[in-house]
Design a protein around this motif. Structure first.
Motif, PDB file in Angstrom:
ATOM      1  N   GLU A  39      29.407  49.798  36.364  1.00  0.00           N
ATOM      2  CA  GLU A  39      29.678  49.461  35.961  1.00  0.00           C
ATOM      3  C   GLU A  39      29.770  49.570  33.990  1.00  0.00           C
ATOM      4  O   GLU A  39      29.793  48.930  33.853  1.00  0.00           O
ATOM      5  CB  GLU A  39      28.168  48.611  35.489  1.00  0.00           C
ATOM      6  CG  GLU A  39      28.246  47.996  37.292  1.00  0.00           C
ATOM      7  CD  GLU A  39      26.546  47.899  37.317  1.00  0.00           C
ATOM      8  OE1 GLU A  39      26.355  46.373  38.080  1.00  0.00           O
ATOM      9  OE2 GLU A  39      25.602  48.345  36.684  1.00  0.00           O
ATOM     10  N   THR A  40      29.425  50.973  34.351  1.00  0.00           N
ATOM     11  CA  THR A  40      29.803  51.139  33.097  1.00  0.00           C
ATOM     12  C   THR A  40      31.378  51.535  32.295  1.00  0.00           C
ATOM     13  O   THR A  40      31.425  51.915  31.032  1.00  0.00           O
ATOM     14  CB  THR A  40      28.882  52.340  32.337  1.00  0.00           C
ATOM     15  OG1 THR A  40      29.476  53.794  33.435  1.00  0.00           O
ATOM     16  CG2 THR A  40      27.395  52.384  32.953  1.00  0.00           C
ATOM     17  N   GLN A  41      32.186  51.741  33.580  1.00  0.00           N
ATOM     18  CA  GLN A  41      33.308  53.108  33.083  1.00  0.00           C
ATOM     19  C   GLN A  41      34.807  51.392  33.800  1.00  0.00           C
ATOM     20  O   GLN A  41      35.785  52.138  33.157  1.00  0.00           O
ATOM     21  CB  GLN A  41      33.571  53.790  34.491  1.00  0.00           C
ATOM     22  CG  GLN A  41      32.681  54.745  33.639  1.00  0.00           C
ATOM     23  CD  GLN A  41      32.609  55.005  32.616  1.00  0.00           C
ATOM     24  OE1 GLN A  41      33.690  55.457  32.132  1.00  0.00           O
ATOM     25  NE2 GLN A  41      31.564  55.723  31.652  1.00  0.00           N
ATOM     26  N   LEU A  42      33.516  50.818  34.039  1.00  0.00           N
ATOM     27  CA  LEU A  42      34.505  49.449  34.083  1.00  0.00           C
ATOM     28  C   LEU A  42      34.875  47.895  33.091  1.00  0.00           C
ATOM     29  O   LEU A  42      33.661  47.393  32.633  1.00  0.00           O
ATOM     30  CB  LEU A  42      35.024  48.620  35.704  1.00  0.00           C
ATOM     31  CG  LEU A  42      36.255  50.060  36.489  1.00  0.00           C
ATOM     32  CD1 LEU A  42      35.515  50.870  37.093  1.00  0.00           C
ATOM     33  CD2 LEU A  42      36.124  48.701  38.075  1.00  0.00           C
ATOM     34  N   ASP A  43      36.312  47.985  33.153  1.00  0.00           N
ATOM     35  CA  ASP A  43      35.512  46.241  32.386  1.00  0.00           C
ATOM     36  C   ASP A  43      35.823  45.376  32.988  1.00  0.00           C
ATOM     37  O   ASP A  43      35.531  45.330  34.057  1.00  0.00           O
ATOM     38  CB  ASP A  43      37.219  46.567  31.509  1.00  0.00           C
ATOM     39  CG  ASP A  43      38.095  46.057  32.180  1.00  0.00           C
ATOM     40  OD1 ASP A  43      37.825  45.060  32.759  1.00  0.00           O
ATOM     41  OD2 ASP A  43      39.414  46.400  31.796  1.00  0.00           O
ATOM     42  N   GLU A  44      34.745  44.013  32.123  1.00  0.00           N
ATOM     43  CA  GLU A  44      34.803  43.193  32.948  1.00  0.00           C
ATOM     44  C   GLU A  44      34.935  42.078  33.433  1.00  0.00           C
ATOM     45  O   GLU A  44      34.821  41.661  34.771  1.00  0.00           O
ATOM     46  CB  GLU A  44      34.422  42.426  31.106  1.00  0.00           C
ATOM     47  CG  GLU A  44      32.580  41.922  30.365  1.00  0.00           C
ATOM     48  CD  GLU A  44      32.515  41.447  29.274  1.00  0.00           C
ATOM     49  OE1 GLU A  44      32.670  40.510  29.560  1.00  0.00           O
ATOM     50  OE2 GLU A  44      31.559  41.636  28.284  1.00  0.00           O
ATOM     51  N   ALA A  45      36.274  42.147  32.954  1.00  0.00           N
ATOM     52  CA  ALA A  45      37.545  41.583  34.037  1.00  0.00           C
ATOM     53  C   ALA A  45      37.792  42.218  35.048  1.00  0.00           C
ATOM     54  O   ALA A  45      37.768  41.891  36.007  1.00  0.00           O
ATOM     55  CB  ALA A  45      38.870  41.705  33.386  1.00  0.00           C
ATOM     56  N   ALA A  46      37.485  43.109  35.461  1.00  0.00           N
ATOM     57  CA  ALA A  46      37.621  43.640  36.724  1.00  0.00           C
ATOM     58  C   ALA A  46      35.980  43.882  37.405  1.00  0.00           C
ATOM     59  O   ALA A  46      35.819  43.784  39.062  1.00  0.00           O
ATOM     60  CB  ALA A  46      37.792  45.972  36.989  1.00  0.00           C
ATOM     61  N   VAL A 134      39.531  53.011  43.114  1.00  0.00           N
ATOM     62  CA  VAL A 134      40.237  53.505  41.144  1.00  0.00           C
ATOM     63  C   VAL A 134      38.908  54.706  41.530  1.00  0.00           C
ATOM     64  O   VAL A 134      38.389  55.127  42.065  1.00  0.00           O
ATOM     65  CB  VAL A 134      38.542  53.014  41.170  1.00  0.00           C
ATOM     66  CG1 VAL A 134      38.019  52.617  39.699  1.00  0.00           C
ATOM     67  CG2 VAL A 134      39.031  50.996  40.977  1.00  0.00           C
ATOM     68  N   PRO A 135      39.956  56.067  41.324  1.00  0.00           N
ATOM     69  CA  PRO A 135      39.386  57.211  41.092  1.00  0.00           C
ATOM     70  C   PRO A 135      38.461  57.709  39.239  1.00  0.00           C
ATOM     71  O   PRO A 135      39.221  56.908  38.546  1.00  0.00           O
ATOM     72  CB  PRO A 135      40.646  58.114  40.849  1.00  0.00           C
ATOM     73  CG  PRO A 135      42.101  57.237  40.918  1.00  0.00           C
ATOM     74  CD  PRO A 135      41.360  56.040  40.690  1.00  0.00           C
ATOM     75  N   LEU A 136      37.724  57.671  39.902  1.00  0.00           N
ATOM     76  CA  LEU A 136      36.769  58.254  38.261  1.00  0.00           C
ATOM     77  C   LEU A 136      36.164  59.879  38.788  1.00  0.00           C
ATOM     78  O   LEU A 136      35.328  60.098  39.073  1.00  0.00           O
ATOM     79  CB  LEU A 136      35.427  57.676  37.641  1.00  0.00           C
ATOM     80  CG  LEU A 136      34.506  57.712  37.317  1.00  0.00           C
ATOM     81  CD1 LEU A 136      35.303  57.652  36.192  1.00  0.00           C
ATOM     82  CD2 LEU A 136      33.266  56.393  37.748  1.00  0.00           C
ATOM     83  N   ARG A 169      46.910  57.796  36.878  1.00  0.00           N
ATOM     84  CA  ARG A 169      46.159  58.170  36.080  1.00  0.00           C
ATOM     85  C   ARG A 169      44.730  58.027  36.629  1.00  0.00           C
ATOM     86  O   ARG A 169      44.638  57.155  36.816  1.00  0.00           O
ATOM     87  CB  ARG A 169      46.745  57.388  34.858  1.00  0.00           C
ATOM     88  CG  ARG A 169      45.812  57.858  33.278  1.00  0.00           C
ATOM     89  CD  ARG A 169      46.394  57.512  31.733  1.00  0.00           C
ATOM     90  NE  ARG A 169      45.898  58.089  31.216  1.00  0.00           N
ATOM     91  CZ  ARG A 169      46.047  58.905  30.550  1.00  0.00           C
ATOM     92  NH1 ARG A 169      47.507  59.641  31.402  1.00  0.00           N
ATOM     93  NH2 ARG A 169      45.476  59.168  29.431  1.00  0.00           N
ATOM     94  N   PHE A 170      44.311  59.012  35.843  1.00  0.00           N
ATOM     95  CA  PHE A 170      43.298  58.778  36.366  1.00  0.00           C
ATOM     96  C   PHE A 170      42.255  58.098  35.637  1.00  0.00           C
ATOM     97  O   PHE A 170      41.649  58.302  34.211  1.00  0.00           O
ATOM     98  CB  PHE A 170      42.009  59.923  37.627  1.00  0.00           C
ATOM     99  CG  PHE A 170      41.997  61.257  36.881  1.00  0.00           C
ATOM    100  CD1 PHE A 170      41.000  60.928  35.883  1.00  0.00           C
ATOM    101  CD2 PHE A 170      43.373  62.251  36.333  1.00  0.00           C
ATOM    102  CE1 PHE A 170      41.075  62.813  35.215  1.00  0.00           C
ATOM    103  CE2 PHE A 170      42.984  63.234  35.969  1.00  0.00           C
ATOM    104  CZ  PHE A 170      42.136  63.176  35.303  1.00  0.00           C
ATOM    105  N   ARG A 171      40.703  57.704  35.209  1.00  0.00           N
ATOM    106  CA  ARG A 171      40.216  57.396  34.670  1.00  0.00           C
ATOM    107  C   ARG A 171      38.941  58.274  34.836  1.00  0.00           C
ATOM    108  O   ARG A 171      38.419  59.196  35.416  1.00  0.00           O
ATOM    109  CB  ARG A 171      39.015  56.258  34.758  1.00  0.00           C
ATOM    110  CG  ARG A 171      37.808  56.440  34.261  1.00  0.00           C
ATOM    111  CD  ARG A 171      37.726  55.180  32.688  1.00  0.00           C
ATOM    112  NE  ARG A 171      37.257  54.927  32.569  1.00  0.00           N
ATOM    113  CZ  ARG A 171      36.974  53.656  30.732  1.00  0.00           C
ATOM    114  NH1 ARG A 171      37.972  53.416  30.664  1.00  0.00           N
ATOM    115  NH2 ARG A 171      36.115  53.810  30.582  1.00  0.00           N
TER     116      ARG A 171
END
Length: 270
Positions: A39-46, A134-136, A169-171
């Motif tokens: 929740e802290t790393q993805l934007d609202e749309a995602a 989604v890699p983080l 590219r990774f987050r």
């Protein structure tokens, strides 16, 4: 993961003997913390298209056995908020791949891409379709991240050929670049990330009591006790600046009224 199992992992009983790996797995494999990190790393749309209430930890690892002393991975799945395709037939899953780094690693993008391919290969073997992943990467080195964050940065060549190459590219969550108040998430996640950030620092002793108090106040008794045990083993395994007596004194400050023989504080110190 229980505190007893964590201690066993620290002393070499596990395939993941590195203390950083063990603590990362213990803390982030717990669904409320994993959900909070997403929740802290993805934007609202995602986030709007995800059903994180049904987040699940997937079993297994996609790291080569001979690399597990250095690398770890955590894989989660979540359905879409509207979890049926156009024909109303199949549930669509989104995978989240967590990795942590305590040093800038030049080949991180390549490692992650290899994990993604293995995850997709496993799904194909099981007769499933490919799905988004989604890699983080959570980075808690003492200096800022300096390595490549994309495959294009690793595969050097003429710019005329760039469009024919893999684009990945990774987050990155670089804790060294954040002030403490900028670290988001629930209280347990914030405490976890701060502990990772300062794990090897001489300044850890200054905030360790606060971290332990937040953990104890945020969790039921037995869970709080388990976390304090795990944190104690982790700190004494990775921090060269905190002595056993300093840790005991910090623990006493967290449990000032529970120091009767056999009390929680007494058991933890023992």
């Amino acid at each position: 993961m229980s505190a007893t199992k964590f201690v066993g992992m620290i002393i070499g009983m596990s395939e993941l003997p590195t203390p950083h790996n063990n603590f990362f797995h213990f803390a982030l494999s717990q669904l409320p913390n994993a959900r909070s990190l997403i929740e802290t790393q993805l934007d609202e749309a995602a986030l709007a298209v995800l059903d994180l209430e049904n987040l699940k930890l997937q079993s297994g690892s996609f790291v080569d056995a001979d690399l597990r002393e250095k690398f770890s991975d955590l894989l989660f799945s979540a359905p879409l908020a509207k979890n049926r395709d156009a024909n109303g037939a199949k549930e669509t899953l989104i995978y989240f791949l967590f990795e942590h780094k305590s040093q800038s690693d030049a080949l991180t993008a390549f490692q992650l891409l290899s994990y993604l391919v293995r995850i997709w290969e496993k799904r194909l073997r099981e007769g499933l379709e490919l799905c988004p992943i989604v890699p983080l990467v959570v980075y808690h080195g003492e200096s800022g991240w300096s390595a490549a964050r994309s495959i294009q940065e690793l595969v050097r060549g003429p710019k005329e050929l760039a469009e024919y190459q893999v684009d990945f590219r990774f987050r990155l969550l670089d804790l060294s670049a954040l002030k403490d108040h900028e670290i988001g998430g629930n209280l347990i996640l914030k405490s976890t990330l701060r502990l990772l950030k300062y794990s090897r620092s001489r300044h850890l002793i200054e905030i360790l009591g606060e971290i332990l108090r937040l953990i104890v106040q945020s969790l039921p008794g037995h869970q709080g006790e388990e976390w304090v045990k795990v944190i104690g083993v982790y700190v004494m395994s990775v921090n060269k600046n905190i002595s056993e007596s300093e840790y005991k004194q910090t623990l006493k400050s967290v449990f000032p009224t529970q120091f009767e023989p056999g009390s929680l504080a007494d058991r933890l110190l023992t």
